[in-house]
Design an enzyme around this catalytic site. Structure first.
Site, PDB file in Angstrom:
ATOM      1  N   CYS A 106     -25.999  21.353  67.824  1.00 48.95           N
ATOM      2  CA  CYS A 106     -26.272  21.016  66.424  1.00 48.95           C
ATOM      3  C   CYS A 106     -27.743  20.690  66.212  1.00 48.95           C
ATOM      4  O   CYS A 106     -28.320  21.052  65.181  1.00 48.95           O
ATOM      5  CB  CYS A 106     -25.395  19.845  65.985  1.00 48.95           C
ATOM      6  SG  CYS A 106     -23.652  20.294  65.850  1.00 48.95           S
ATOM      7  N   HIS A 118     -18.638  21.891  64.725  1.00 49.82           N
ATOM      8  CA  HIS A 118     -19.067  20.530  64.425  1.00 49.82           C
ATOM      9  C   HIS A 118     -19.409  20.377  62.946  1.00 49.82           C
ATOM     10  O   HIS A 118     -19.712  21.351  62.256  1.00 49.82           O
ATOM     11  CB  HIS A 118     -20.261  20.157  65.286  1.00 49.82           C
ATOM     12  CG  HIS A 118     -19.902  19.957  66.728  1.00 49.82           C
ATOM     13  ND1 HIS A 118     -20.805  19.503  67.659  1.00 49.82           N
ATOM     14  CD2 HIS A 118     -18.739  20.141  67.396  1.00 49.82           C
ATOM     15  CE1 HIS A 118     -20.217  19.408  68.842  1.00 49.82           C
ATOM     16  NE2 HIS A 118     -18.957  19.797  68.708  1.00 49.82           N
ATOM     17  N   GLU A 153     -22.030  19.174  61.485  1.00 49.85           N
ATOM     18  CA  GLU A 153     -23.381  19.640  61.165  1.00 49.85           C
ATOM     19  C   GLU A 153     -23.418  21.164  61.067  1.00 49.85           C
ATOM     20  O   GLU A 153     -24.054  21.725  60.167  1.00 49.85           O
ATOM     21  CB  GLU A 153     -24.386  19.190  62.247  1.00 49.85           C
ATOM     22  CG  GLU A 153     -24.428  17.692  62.481  1.00 49.85           C
ATOM     23  CD  GLU A 153     -23.532  17.231  63.621  1.00 49.85           C
ATOM     24  OE1 GLU A 153     -23.965  16.354  64.376  1.00 49.85           O
ATOM     25  OE2 GLU A 153     -22.389  17.740  63.749  1.00 49.85           O
ATOM     26  N   CYS A 212     -25.081  16.735  68.697  1.00 47.67           N
ATOM     27  CA  CYS A 212     -25.120  17.272  70.057  1.00 47.67           C
ATOM     28  C   CYS A 212     -26.321  18.216  70.160  1.00 47.67           C
ATOM     29  O   CYS A 212     -26.994  18.498  69.166  1.00 47.67           O
ATOM     30  CB  CYS A 212     -23.819  18.014  70.374  1.00 47.67           C
ATOM     31  SG  CYS A 212     -23.658  19.610  69.536  1.00 47.67           S
TER      32      CYS A 212
END
Length: 146
Positions: free
Chosen positions: A108, A77, A79, A105
């Protein structure tokens, strides 16, 4: 009219997400401290690995709904990639703000909490209530950008 700092950094993450190789959702992130950009990231396959654009989307093939089974994906991801970039280059992000084009999410969010990031500013929604609960419990300032 001069943009606010939040608008400025959110405009930048919109450009960053353009590098994403995800076929389902393009996300960009930037970590900022004292109004200075420290690192950035977008969602895509790990360095040296084929991108979903090349091999197709495993999540689509398996019919996995958004917000579930994060481990069944080639991509990291945005992040995660921004946090990893800080670690790779020895940049402290403690006390910083992460700007991201979608709500983090739960995975993260755990990384954001443990990295010492104190503020999350995001645009789009993501179906992950536990993520928001953990950020709130950890007293992270979370703001949905309007």
């Amino acid at each position: 009219m001069r943009p606010s700092w939040d608008q400025y950094f959110m405009d930048i993450v919109e450009i960053i997400k353009g590098r994403s190789t995800c076929l389902r959702r393009k996300v960009g992130a930037v970590i900022v401290k004292d109004r200075r950009i420290l690192t950035s990231g977008y969602n895509g396959a790990p360095s040296g690995c084929k991108h979903c654009e090349e091999v197709g989307c495993l999540r689509e093939e398996l019919g996995i709904p958004s917000g579930q089974r994060h481990e069944l994906c080639r991509a990291s991801h945005a992040e995660q990639n921004a946090i990893v970039q800080a670690a790779m280059h020895g940049v402290s992000i403690e006390g910083g703000t992460i700007y991201v084009t979608a709500q983090p999410c739960v995975i993260c969010s755990k990384l954001i909490i443990n990295a010492g990031i104190k503020r999350v500013v995001f645009k789009g929604d993501y179906p992950d209530e536990l993520s928001m609960q953990l950020l709130k419990e950890a007293q992270i300032n979370v703001e949905k950008f309007k």
